[in-house]
Design an enzyme around this catalytic site. Structure first.
Site, PDB file in Angstrom:
ATOM      1  N   HIS A  81       0.843  -1.211   0.000  1.00  0.00           N
ATOM      2  CA  HIS A  81       0.000   0.000   0.000  1.00  0.00           C
ATOM      3  C   HIS A  81       0.869   1.248   0.000  1.00  0.00           C
ATOM      4  CE1 HIS A  81       0.544   1.016   4.355  1.00  0.00           C
ATOM      5  NE2 HIS A  81       0.658  -0.294   4.503  1.00  0.00           N
ATOM      6  N   ASP A  83      -0.381   4.467   0.965  1.00  0.00           N
ATOM      7  CA  ASP A  83      -0.762   5.504   1.928  1.00  0.00           C
ATOM      8  C   ASP A  83       0.065   5.357   3.202  1.00  0.00           C
ATOM      9  OD1 ASP A  83      -2.249   3.105   2.623  1.00  0.00           O
ATOM     10  OD2 ASP A  83      -3.358   4.340   4.055  1.00  0.00           O
ATOM     11  N   ASP A 144       6.412   1.954   6.016  1.00  0.00           N
ATOM     12  CA  ASP A 144       5.124   1.272   6.016  1.00  0.00           C
ATOM     13  C   ASP A 144       4.195   2.056   5.090  1.00  0.00           C
ATOM     14  OD1 ASP A 144       2.817  -0.137   6.600  1.00  0.00           O
ATOM     15  OD2 ASP A 144       2.593   0.669   8.626  1.00  0.00           O
ATOM     16  N   GLU A 178      -4.830   1.661   3.103  1.00  0.00           N
ATOM     17  CA  GLU A 178      -4.687   0.498   3.982  1.00  0.00           C
ATOM     18  C   GLU A 178      -4.638   0.917   5.441  1.00  0.00           C
ATOM     19  OE1 GLU A 178      -2.407  -2.630   6.286  1.00  0.00           O
ATOM     20  OE2 GLU A 178      -2.011  -0.496   5.990  1.00  0.00           O
ATOM     21  N   GLU A 179      -4.010   2.057   5.711  1.00  0.00           N
ATOM     22  CA  GLU A 179      -3.814   2.491   7.093  1.00  0.00           C
ATOM     23  C   GLU A 179      -5.115   2.867   7.794  1.00  0.00           C
ATOM     24  OE1 GLU A 179      -1.284   2.038   8.696  1.00  0.00           O
ATOM     25  OE2 GLU A 179       0.477   2.106   7.402  1.00  0.00           O
ATOM     26  N   ASP A 201       4.443  -6.264   3.730  1.00  0.00           N
ATOM     27  CA  ASP A 201       3.993  -5.233   4.669  1.00  0.00           C
ATOM     28  C   ASP A 201       4.351  -5.572   6.109  1.00  0.00           C
ATOM     29  OD1 ASP A 201       2.774  -2.859   5.409  1.00  0.00           O
ATOM     30  OD2 ASP A 201       0.740  -3.685   5.414  1.00  0.00           O
TER      31      ASP A 201
END
Length: 417
Positions: A81, A83, A144, A178-179, A201
């Site tokens: 991801h 974001d 991340d 995703e976050e 991830d």
């Protein structure tokens, strides 16, 4: 060999782009700025020669690396991801590169006296002598999951540049949001077309995960009565005091700072209020499904008890499930975990198989028909100013991707003989 300098340059180019997501937004992606990195990735994928490069109306980026073998191999995928968390600033990220880390304190920000110290963050000690990328103490880093994106992009380029490495078709996808728990919500599994995939991830080098929390979010609204404080005797009901009672009635030691491993928790992530109304935002987590359901029931029962105590409907609770433990969906196809474990060992990485104390896109994707274990991306201490990533860990993650592709082809070549 993976080109270390090119990998570093690529990673830094990604983390400098602000892609913070916003849980208060209902759009996908939740912030316009996520398009900046999504569009950059599309251009890079086209330039490197990937096929079927697409970006949809929600910024999901997909691409294919065609098979270079004649025998039948299942289509596999890799997902990350782009974001970053809304919990800490991702604006004006200024990475610092520490070459040949000496094992001592790292001054992130001298002016603000922000120090990344192995005395507190013991994991730093295992990276002595390596190259570490840190923040400047004012933002998060964004490893991340821009480390995962870097690794997937680098692995695809490596496979293109080294056609002697046999592999089947590989699909990749980069997702928004995703976050904030929405990374897989608009993921088109059918269009992706892979039999299974891996999210890049995870955290430290060697992590391999196919268990995660069952997760829910809870919004607790507490209603009081606002009366002039000079005339409030037997009339005012302060919602903030009721909120205090609610918070203290949940198990105090079942919170993130007191739990580990497979232990679940209640986490009060946000609160705001006044005399008339107070709102509490919780996340509920547990690996065990029965314990997870019991946690939700405990919260609802507590709300009813408080209402009975005050003889009025002063507490309203809305609980929404977010994702579930992927173990149920991955265990029937455990060979995909075994394959990743074998790939790690082949590139001299010691597998660390453990449950995720969190969630990934892979958890939701597994329930959408795409079994999707999680592999380390290399970073540590996500979502804050102490985040860092060893470059050597990113290189190893890249090698694992390449090796998974190679071993998958090899496995099915033998079966086709």
């Amino acid at each position: 060999m993976i080109n270390k300098n090119k990998l570093i340059d690529k990673f830094i180019s990604y983390v400098k782009i602000d892609t913070q997501s916003d849980p208060e937004s209902s759009s996908t992606p939740s912030t316009e700025k996520q398009w900046d990195l999504a569009n950059k990735l599309v251009e890079e994928l086209k330039e490197m020669g990937m096929q079927d490069v697409t970006i949809d109306e929600h910024a999901y980026v997909m691409a294919s690396l065609p098979a270079n073998v004649a025998h039948k191999v299942p289509v596999i995928g890799f997902v990350s991801h782009f974001d970053t968390t809304p919990d800490f600033s991702g604006t004006n990220v200024n990475p610092q590169i520490i070459d040949k880390y000496d094992g001592k304190d790292i001054i992130l920000n001298k002016k603000k006296n922000i120090v990344l110290s192995p005395d507190y963050f013991e994991d730093l000690e295992q990276y002595k002598g390596q190259t570490i990328i840190t923040t400047d103490g004012t933002t998060l880093l964004g490893a991340d999951d821009k480390a995962g994106i870097t690794e997937i992009m680098t692995a695809m380029q490596y496979l293109i540049d080294n056609p002697q490495i046999e592999h089947g078709e590989i699909r990749i996808c980069f997702t928004p949001d995703e976050e904030i728990g929405r990374g897989a919500h608009k993921f088109d599994v059918k269009k992706f077309g892979a039999e299974w995939a891996y999210t890049m991830d995870g955290s430290q080098v060697g992590e391999l995960e196919y268990e995660n929390f069952n997760a829910a979010g809870a919004v607790v609204k507490i209603f009081g009565k606002s009366v002039h404080p000079g005339y409030a005797k037997d009339k005012m009901i302060n919602s903030q005091y009721i909120a205090q009672d609610f918070i203290s009635s949940l198990p105090r030691l079942e919170t993130p700072e007191h739990t580990e491993g497979r232990q679940g928790f209640f986490h009060l992530s946000k609160m705001q209020g006044d005399v008339e109304e107070t709102t509490l935002h919780y996340i509920i987590r547990d690996h065990d499904k029965e314990h997870f359901e019991a946690r939700k029931k405990m919260m609802l029962d507590l709300g009813r008890e408080i209402c009975e105590q005050y003889e009025r409907e002063c507490v309203q609770i809305e609980i929404k499930d977010q994702y579930f433990n992927m173990k149920e969906k991955v265990e029937p196809v455990k060979h995909i975990v075994d394959l990743a474990e074998k790939a790690m060992k082949a590139v001299h990485v010691k597998p660390i198989i453990k449950p995720i104390r969190g969630g990934t896109d892979g958890a939701q994707l597994s329930y959408m028909g795409l079994p999707c274990p999680n592999i380390f991306a290399g970073g540590h201490h996500f979502h804050g100013k102490y985040e860092y990533v060893p470059v050597e860990s990113m290189i190893k993650a890249t090698e694992v991707i390449v090796k998974i592709a190679e071993l998958t082809s090899e496995k099915y070549k033998k079966e086709n003989l």
